[in-house]
Enzyme design. Structure first.
Site, PDB file in Angstrom:
ATOM      1  N   SER A 188       4.563  -2.878  -3.263  1.00 59.50           N
ATOM      2  CA  SER A 188       5.435  -2.066  -2.397  1.00 59.50           C
ATOM      3  C   SER A 188       4.761  -1.911  -1.046  1.00 59.50           C
ATOM      4  CB  SER A 188       5.613  -0.680  -3.029  1.00 59.50           C
ATOM      5  OG  SER A 188       6.257   0.210  -2.135  1.00 59.50           O
ATOM      6  N   TYR A 196       2.628   7.298  -7.242  1.00 57.13           N
ATOM      7  CA  TYR A 196       3.150   5.934  -7.030  1.00 57.13           C
ATOM      8  C   TYR A 196       2.237   5.164  -6.082  1.00 57.13           C
ATOM      9  CZ  TYR A 196       6.611   2.305  -5.883  1.00 57.13           C
ATOM     10  OH  TYR A 196       7.272   1.116  -5.696  1.00 57.13           O
TER      11      TYR A 196
END
Ligand SMILES: NC(=O)c1ccc[n+]([C@@H]2O[C@H](COP(=O)([O-])OP(=O)(O)OC[C@H]3O[C@@H](n4cnc5c(N)ncnc54)[C@H](OP(=O)(O)O)[C@@H]3O)[C@@H](O)[C@H]2O)c1
Length: 295
Positions: A152, A165
């Site tokens: 990401s 995350y």
């Protein structure tokens, strides 16, 4: 090097001819995983689309993925069973592994319990690592392979309230960069995909994890959480420059088919932008921009 295709097969100079290239994908119940599974199938790949929940395996079978598998990254036995049943069907071979399954755990760092952080790492890192380690010997034996990690933009820049995350994707990037160096003398190529905002069930799933694990009532961040809840539950794209999952599919195809796959594939304008800013700005300046972007 050219890639020649007909309607069923994809051939490549230094790969065995006459067989469809096979790929295992995690997290195919929705979003990027499902889109990539469909896209690669229509490109002629033999796609082992996997999903965590049995009902999603059923859905995949109905969608025409006759090799669909149940694979829960939190469960070692499920990972081992999925790999064993795949290898039985492919005579012990696998061309590509797309480690895609993961979820976002929203919440301030000080509100993350040890268990909540551990759960996020179980899925986003440890399960992915365990699966990859089962596949590397297969690729070593056959003499080639592609490992593609779905990281990401939050694998290289941080935003507030995404600590769990962020940490899991930073860890994935660290492990992946090390792995690539360790495999440099093999024909196993390792790439990272770094998407920015992509249309999927990601926010809905992150909202569910937030509701499960964060105690808003006792938090000093309560007011911020209310704004965050609005973002996580907003219908349609929550931020500008959101792209459909097909944008990731394009990069996955390059990582699978190029003779020289990239180390990092950026997807969406914000990813390119932050990758550039991260290189040139002092940390404090970057942080000011990130604080604005994270609001
Ligand atoms: N969407 C974005 O903006 C964005 C941006 C950057 C990176 N990414 C990355 O892209 C990947 C795919 O996410 P997405 O956007 O497509 O979101 P998504 O629609 O929520 O898909 C995530 C997939 O991961 C699966 N998953 C979650 N926990 C799992 C477990 N324990 N075992 C196996 N699979 C599990 C989910 O299955 P269930 O349905 O069973 O939960 C689902 O199939 C993730 O790695 C994510 O971090 C997404």
């Amino acid at each position: 090097m050219p890639i020649l295709r007909d309607s069923t097969y994809i051939y490549h100079y230094n790969l065995p001819m006459k067989s469809k290239k096979s790929i295992l994908i995690t997290g195919c119940s929705s979003g990027i995983g499902l889109c990539t599974a469909k896209g690669l199938k229509s490109e002629g790949y033999r796609v082992f689309a996997s999903a965590r929940k049995p009902e999603d395996v059923e859905m995949l079978l109905k969608e025409g993925f006759e090799d669909a598998l149940q694979l829960d990254l939190n469960d070692s036995k499920s990972i081992q069973d999925a790999v064993s049943s795949l290898l039985l069907k492919t005579n012990g071979e696998l061309y590509g592994l797309f480690n895609n399954g993961a979820y976002g755990q929203a919440g301030a760092v000080e509100d993350l319990s040890r268990n909540t952080l551990r759960e996020c790492f179980e899925t986003n890192l440890f399960g992915t690592h365990e699966l990859t380690n089962l596949i590397i010997p297969v690729m070593r034996k056959q003499g080639y392979g592609r490992i593609i990690q779905n990281s990401s933009v939050l694998g290289f820049i941080c935003l507030p309230y995404r600590g769990a995350y962020n940490a899991s994707k930073y860890a994935l990037e660290g492990l992946t960069d090390t792995l690539r160096m360790e495999l440099r003398n093999t024909n196993i190529k390792v790439s990272l995909i770094e998407p920015g905002p992509i249309t999927s069930r990601f926010r809905a799933n992150a909202f569910a994890a937030y509701q499960r694990n964060i105690n808003k009532e006792n938090s000093p961040h309560r007011a911020t959480y209310e704004a965050m809840e609005a973002r996580l539950t907003k219908k349609g794209p929550a931020v500008p420059f959101t792209l459909p999952p097909e944008a990731v599919l394009k990069k996955v195809i390059h990582a699978l088919e190029s003779d020289k796959p990239k180390i990092r594939y950026y997807v969406t304008f914000p990813t390119y932008l932050f990758a550039g800013l991260r290189r040139i700005l002092p940390f404090r300046w970057l942080e000011k921009i990130l604080l604005k972007a994270g609001d």
